[in-house]
Structure formats: C-alpha cells, structure tokens
Scaffold this motif. Structure first.
Motif, mmCIF file in Angstrom:
data_model
loop_
_atom_site.group_PDB
_atom_site.id
_atom_site.type_symbol
_atom_site.label_atom_id
_atom_site.label_comp_id
_atom_site.label_asym_id
_atom_site.label_seq_id
_atom_site.Cartn_x
_atom_site.Cartn_y
_atom_site.Cartn_z
ATOM 1 N N HIS A 189 20.530 49.527 29.348
ATOM 2 C CA HIS A 189 19.265 48.868 29.656
ATOM 3 C C HIS A 189 19.486 47.391 29.951
ATOM 4 O O HIS A 189 19.022 46.863 30.964
ATOM 5 C CB HIS A 189 18.291 49.031 28.472
ATOM 6 C CG HIS A 189 16.927 48.453 28.740
ATOM 7 N ND1 HIS A 189 16.382 47.461 27.970
ATOM 8 C CD2 HIS A 189 16.019 48.732 29.708
ATOM 9 C CE1 HIS A 189 15.181 47.155 28.446
ATOM 10 N NE2 HIS A 189 14.935 47.913 29.495
ATOM 11 N N ASP A 190 20.231 46.713 29.077
ATOM 12 C CA ASP A 190 20.461 45.290 29.322
ATOM 13 C C ASP A 190 21.319 45.074 30.569
ATOM 14 O O ASP A 190 21.112 44.136 31.320
ATOM 15 C CB ASP A 190 21.118 44.617 28.110
ATOM 16 C CG ASP A 190 21.076 43.101 28.232
ATOM 17 O OD1 ASP A 190 19.990 42.562 28.531
ATOM 18 O OD2 ASP A 190 22.119 42.447 28.077
ATOM 19 N N LEU A 212 21.323 46.976 33.220
ATOM 20 C CA LEU A 212 20.402 47.165 34.351
ATOM 21 C C LEU A 212 19.590 45.896 34.599
ATOM 22 O O LEU A 212 19.421 45.452 35.740
ATOM 23 C CB LEU A 212 19.466 48.343 34.058
ATOM 24 C CG LEU A 212 18.311 48.549 35.051
ATOM 25 C CD1 LEU A 212 18.850 49.028 36.396
ATOM 26 C CD2 LEU A 212 17.289 49.551 34.514
ATOM 27 N N LEU A 213 19.093 45.302 33.506
ATOM 28 C CA LEU A 213 18.262 44.107 33.662
ATOM 29 C C LEU A 213 19.102 42.911 34.148
ATOM 30 O O LEU A 213 18.594 42.058 34.886
ATOM 31 C CB LEU A 213 17.543 43.780 32.353
ATOM 32 C CG LEU A 213 16.404 44.779 32.052
ATOM 33 C CD1 LEU A 213 15.954 44.677 30.616
ATOM 34 C CD2 LEU A 213 15.232 44.548 33.006
#
Lengths: 376, 395
Positions: free
Chosen positions: B267-268, B270-271
């Motif tokens: 998730h991080d 991707l961000l």
C-alpha cells in the motif's frame, strides 16, 4: 475520488520575479548565513528586526490577506515566492507561522481585527499546535468538548494546559489556541513560553503553557475546526515552497563547489558518479517546483483539491529537501560537515521541515484515503 | 498573416475548411487538403502545412477536426517522421526537399524511420562507421544500422553516415534522407526481450543516394542529428495526461478492484508511486505551460528520465502485486507491431517493454550526463577521443 485534471498556472509572472529579487537582495544584506549562524552561537532565537522589515516595511505579512481586511490581496501564490526565498536563506522569521498558518486560520474563522494587525505587520500570531501535527490528525472530538492534537481545555474563556513543540510562538504577539471545540486568541504575554533546544535553531520551538489565561473566542464548533484544519492544510501546502528554496540553495551551492574543487587533477564535478547524483537531484527539484506551485495555486484559489495538493506537497517536497541537504553535506566532503560551513543549517531546516505538519508517510496515507486507495 | 491567430480565428478557419471538404469523403484527399490549407501543423510555415501560428494552439485545431469526425493522419504509426524527420527537414532542408517530403509525411502516405544507431555506436553515436562515398552525383552507402523501428514499412529514413574518416569523429559525418526502396537496402526484424520485433536491423550494401537527398552541408551531420535527437526526447516525454493516467492508472485500478491483493507494505509503495507519478505529471504540465509562452527550458530531458525510471519500477511492482497471475504471458510469438500497445497486454509484457524506456531515445545515463553538463554546467569528463581522426580511434 477527488480529481483535478484542470491544472492551474504553475509559472511565475513578472511581479513574482520582482518580488523574489527584492526579498533576495534584502536577505543577502540583512541575513547572510554567517549572521544567521552567529545568532545561534549567541543563543538568539527569531530575528525581530528582520521580521519587522519583511512584515511591516516591505509589507509582505499581508500578501495573502484581502485588501478589504487591510492586506495586499496578492494571494498565497505570491506568499509562496517569499517562502522560497526565506527557505533559501534559512531566515529565522515566523513568515510561515504568522503570514500563512495563523492568517489562514483567521481568514477561515472570519476574524478581521487581528487580521488587520497581522496585515500591517504591527503584530504577529502563531497557531498553538505542535509543529509536527498533521492536518488529517486534527479532528474535532465527537463530543465537542476538546480538539484532539493539543492539550488545552477551556472553561468559559479561561484556558489551561500545555501545547508542546510549537513553531513561531516565541516571537508571536498573539497565540491562536484551539481548546474545547473552540478557537481563541490569547495575548502571548499571558502564556508561559518555554524555549526548547531545537534541531532547527532557525525556527525554534517552544512549549506553551496556559494557566487560566483569558482567551477571546474567534470561532466555535464546525467553524473553529474548519479554521484550524484549513490553517494546517495551508501550512503543509506552503511549506513546500520553503522546502523548494532549501533544495535549490543546496543544489546550486553544491554545483558551484564541485566546479571549483579540484582533486586528482580535475574538478570533482567532472566525475560521472557525482554528476549523475546532481542530475537526479536537479530532476527532483524540477518536479518539486511543479508540486509546490500547484499546492500554492490550489490554496490561493481555494480549490477543492486542497487536501490532496497539501498532502502531495509534503509527501514529495519534504523528503526532496532532505535529500538535497544530505547530498549537499556529503558532496562537500570534509568542509560540509563543519560548523563553519552553512550546509548544516539547511540540513537541520530540511529535516525539521519534513516532520512539520506530519511526515511523508502520513501524507501518503492521507492521499490513500482522499483518492480512494484504501490500505485494506 | 496580418491578423494575429487566435483560438477563435482558427475555429473559423477549420469551420470554413470543413464546409468545403467532406470529412467523410476520400481520406487521403481530405488530409492533403488539410495540409494545403495550413491546418496540419499550424506552427509550420505557410506553404508547408502550417500558418506560422503559435504551437500552443494546435490542440484547438485538432479538437475541431475530431469533433467533426474527420480522419486523422494515424500519427502513432509515423512517430519518427512527425517527431524527428519533419522538424529536421524543416530546419535544415532545401525548399525542394521540404516540398517533396513534408506533405506525404504529414498525411501518413509515407512512413519514416531512423538510421542512426549501429552495433558499435550506441551512446557514442558519433563513432558510427557506416560509410558514404561520393561517386559523381551520387553517394554510395555501406554499413549496418540497428534499433530501427518501422523500417519494414518505411518509405524513407533519416540517415547519418561517415563521409570523412580522416577528421575527428564529430566532424566527418553527413546527414542524408535514405530511400528505403533503393537496391541494397535490406531490413531484417530484430527481436526484443518481449519476443516481438518492434525494430529491425538494416543492412546497407552499395546503396546509391543522389546528392539531392543530402540534408545540410557535407560534414555537418552531427549538428543536424543533435537537433533531431532533442526533438525525439520532447516527443517521448511530452503528452498531456489526466491524474492517474498511464501506468499508475493500471495499478490504481487493480488496487481498487482487487481487495484480496492488498498488503500493507505494498500500500505504501503504491502511494509512493502515486506521489511520484503526480509530481511527474505536474512537472510535465509546467513544461508545457513554459513552451506555450515561449520559455524553452531544459526540463524536457527530466520528463523522459523520470518517466523511464518510474515506468520500470511500476511495471515491476505490478508483477509483484498480482503475484501468481503476474507470471503468465500472452504470447511469445514473433510479431512486428507498428505501435507499442502498452496497456492492453499482460503485466509481463509491460514489465519487459518498460526495460527499453531507459535505453531508447538516449540512455538514462547519457541523459544524466546531458543534464549535468548542459543544465548544471558541470565540467565534461576528460576525453581521449575528441581531437583524434576517426580512423585512428581504438575500435
């Protein structure tokens, strides 16, 4: 999902260029880095006389304040240009705290008297929240009795409690204090401000304690929460311009040094290993400029992409300024690690600024929520 | 033009043109007429498909033709012609060359390719060994070129060859237009890591080119080639995209539609890509704003470099995000595509194809040298080959 495909003007205009030149000239005369460093050695904090020149004489404190409220009505885009130059000079003045954060809080709260005083440069203000508080971490308590994010409570108009690690409070005349679901203005003299030995001595933090200080209510309820949150969003967004200025100084100073420093019979800047690092840094600075200008434009236009723009600004420009300062120290070699070279001033300002208003990871998480990319 | 060209005046011009020319009639006739009316590339001079108008207004004209359902010139199929050959011919060609080449180039009747890179001359392009020897009114070309996209459908090529081996490498090069139908031109597909052959190797054996196919002066080829390559970098990195356009959009769509793929660390990551992609998008937008007001900065090379790095990392991330599914490939069959189809293929294809992004159009390493030396003004590396005649260089 918040999208913004119409991109505002990200360039500088002639007025910006003139403004930049006059601020840069003034700072070169009044606040060269050796004077900034000497203030630290002398244990001096914010530079009040420099601040008077910037805020009152040059009239820059009121750039973002509408003419109807006594300001210049020039908007946050121009304030961002000033911030770039202040970052470039690691100037010890409360422009970010007073002319951006406190100003936006007052604008959002609809307060006008204090705003006029800020616009004229007579007085300065600071929002009494921790410097590291992220906009998205500041939420109104569901019960409406307190704000999460600081430790001050109000009984009637009497405030008690302590806020830790507040920026720009030491020089402020007025403190804007979120407490018990309301926002108050308190004379700074009525609070106890304890200076802290801070990583960035050019923006010294303070613990601020209220012991029954009398506050004047500026806003309450939703309006108060929106004012504080809007102020933090503007601070995060506009800090990016300061970070851009820091990064630009680090890049250009390092390039100049590598052109003139000789080792192995050639300028060290001719070695490809170093050139490629600087090329990458230049790319980062180029992108940071676009991101910082976007954030300033969205705040100036009160655009609906403000929260994304501010989070993007801190997720990108915060780490970039740190990288620039770290590269500056490393590529200067031995001299770059000394007290008598200014690189450490920029390193400390950059690292401190990357934590201000929340670290990059927190802003990335905020983007995840804002653009519908959930973590699980 | 006496009157300054505005968006409004252009819309009127297009409306007038459309009144006289049926967009549903013969495709080529329509495109030729659009060129002759100066509505092809409006920043080109009058008589060569343009109006001498600001380039920033081109989207206004294009939008009007799209809205009218007019045929387009299939620009993706002729990227080298439109992006590199045309501006080079415009700047360095004779009037006769401009008249001969530009119109069928723009309409897409004649596709172009680029005969620059050689097996022994990639980043150090100036060391190329393809020879051009004068013979009466002709030049006789012998050599081998590689990485030649579209050679198998091209009618013409831009070619650089060595005309004088006795002078230092940059000085002995001349720029030609090569007739791809001439005897002695042999095109063979060259397969890439993706399994397909987007490009070719081209063997030139005793190819005769008449002297009127020479572009600019004998020995001036390097300078001409440099202006071509600057156009290439702008062409690769320049287009406008919406937020989450391109590869980041592929990732965000998969993330939103496939909750079972979500892992905290991914998730991080991707961000982080989201932030970098948005920063790169805003930076590209800022460059276009600069171009529109005539400030041509060096930031174009940053766009290409940033794109290459990010695209490679994001395509690698996609394979990891999809885990087992990412291990499947659509086909290893040898094809010769005319354009890169990046989004409709499997993630494995994207991962492999993106590896070319940091090589095509100048390697990322060479681009960093260019930024360091031309933008930042850092000194060049000491070089042993600069003042030595090409024939005496170690090879």
């Amino acid at each position: 999902m918040t999208t913004s495909n119409a991109i505002p003007d990200l360039l500088y205009d002639e007025v910006d260029d003139d403004l930049r030149a006059s601020v840069r000239d003034m700072l070169a005369t009044r606040a060269p880095w050796d004077k900034v460093l000497a203030r630290i050695d002398a244990g001096e904090s914010y530079d009040a006389s420099l601040w008077r020149v910037i805020a009152a004489d040059m009239g820059l404190a009121g750039l973002a304040i509408p003419e109807s409220a006594g300001g210049a009505g020039a908007g946050f885009r121009r304030a961002a240009v000033v911030l770039e130059e202040l970052g470039r000079a690691v100037a010890p003045v409360p422009y970010l705290g007073s002319a951006v954060v406190a100003t936006q809080a007052l604008l959002r709260a609809g307060e006008t008297d204090l705003l006029a005083e800020l616009a004229s440069g007579e007085r300065s203000a600071a929002l009494a929240v921790p410097f590291a508080l992220a906009p998205q971490a500041f939420t109104a308590d569901p019960a409406g009795s307190a704000f999460a994010g600081n430790g001050v409570a109000a009984e009637g108009d009497s405030l008690s409690g302590t806020v830790k690690g507040v920026a720009d409070a030491l020089i402020a005349d007025v403190l804007l204090v979120p407490a018990s679901g309301r926002l108050f203005a308190v004379e700074a003299a009525d609070a106890t401000r304890t200076p802290l030995v801070s990583l960035d001595a050019t923006r010294q933090l303070a613990d601020v304690t209220f012991a029954g200080a009398v506050g004047r209510e500026i806003a309450s309820g939703e309006r108060a929460a929106a004012a504080v949150r809007g102020a933090l969003v503007a601070g995060a967004a506009l800090l990016a311009s300061e970070q851009l200025g820091i990064a630009e100084w680090c890049l250009s100073t390092t390039v100049d040094y590598l052109r003139t420093r000789y080792q192995f019979g050639r300028p060290v800047g001719s070695f490809q290993a170093l050139k490629h690092r600087l090329a990458d840094l230049w790319m980062g600075v180029t992108e940071a400029r676009a991101v910082a200008r976007y954030a300033a434009a969205v705040i100036a236009d009160d655009g609906d992409d403000a929260e994304v723009a501010a989070a993007l600004a801190q997720a990108y420009c915060g780490p970039l300024a740190v990288t620039a300062a770290e590269e500056c120290v490393q590529l200067h070699g031995g001299i770059g690690f000394t007290w008598e070279h200014p690189a450490h001033l920029y390193l400390k300002r950059a690292k401190s600024a990357s934590v201000a208003f929340g670290v990059a990871a927190r802003h990335r998480a905020a983007i995840g929520s804002l653009v519908n990319l959930p973590s699980s | 033009m006496a009157e300054p060209v505005t968006a409004e005046s252009l819309r009127k011009l297009v409306a007038g043109f459309l009144a006289d020319h049926d967009p549903r009639g013969d495709r080529l006739e329509f495109l030729r007429a659009r060129y002759d009316a100066g509505l092809a590339w409006i920043h080109y001079p009058v008589g060569h498909g343009g109006l001498g108008a600001p380039r920033a207004l081109q989207p206004v004209v294009d939008a009007e033709f799209v809205a009218a359902g007019a045929p387009d010139n299939n620009a993706r199929r002729n990227g080298i012609g439109l992006g590199m050959a045309a501006p080079t011919i415009l700047r360095h060609g004779t009037d006769a060359q401009k008249r001969r080449f530009l119109r069928p180039l723009w309409t897409g009747e004649e596709v172009w390719c680029q005969l620059f890179s050689e097996p022994g001359a990639g980043s150090d392009l100036a060391t190329l060994r393809t020879r051009a020897v004068r013979d009466g009114d002709d030049w006789v070309i012998d050599g081998q070129k590689v990485w030649t996209s579209l050679a198998h459908i091209a009618r013409w090529a831009i070619l650089i060859a060595r005309t004088d081996p006795t002078v230092p490498k940059h000085q002995g090069i001349t720029y030609f237009v090569c007739d791809m139908t001439a005897p002695g031109v042999e095109v063979r597909p060259l397969r890439q890591a993706t399994g397909e052959a987007e490009f070719n190797e081209v063997f030139l054996t005793g190819v005769r080119l008449s002297d009127d196919l020479r572009l600019d002066a004998v020995g001036n080829g390097w300078r001409v080639a440099m202006s071509t390559l600057m156009n290439e970098r702008v062409a690769i990195g320049g287009g406008a995209v919406p937020r989450e356009g391109g590869m980041i959009g592929v990732l965000t769509q998969e993330w939103r539609e496939r909750p079972e793929l979500r892992v905290p660390a991914l998730h991080d990551e991707l961000l982080k890509y989201w932030v970098r992609a948005e920063a790169a998008r805003l930076s590209a937008a800022r460059i276009r704003q600069q171009l529109a007001v005539g400030e041509v900065g060096p930031e174009g090379s940053a766009v290409k470099l940033s794109f290459a790095t990010l695209n490679q990392q994001m395509t690698g991330f996609e394979l990891e995000l999809l885990a087992g599914e990412g291990l499947l490939h659509d086909t290893w069959e040898m094809k010769r595509p005319e354009a890169v189809d990046f989004t409709d293929r499997t993630p494995s294809y994207r991962y492999l194809r993106a590896k070319g992004n940091s090589i095509e159009g100048g390697t990322s390493e060479i681009l960093r040298n260019i930024i360091a030396e031309r933008v930042l003004g850092l000194p060049a590396e000491p070089r042993s080959d600069k003042d030595i005649p090409w024939k005496d260089l170690p090879k």
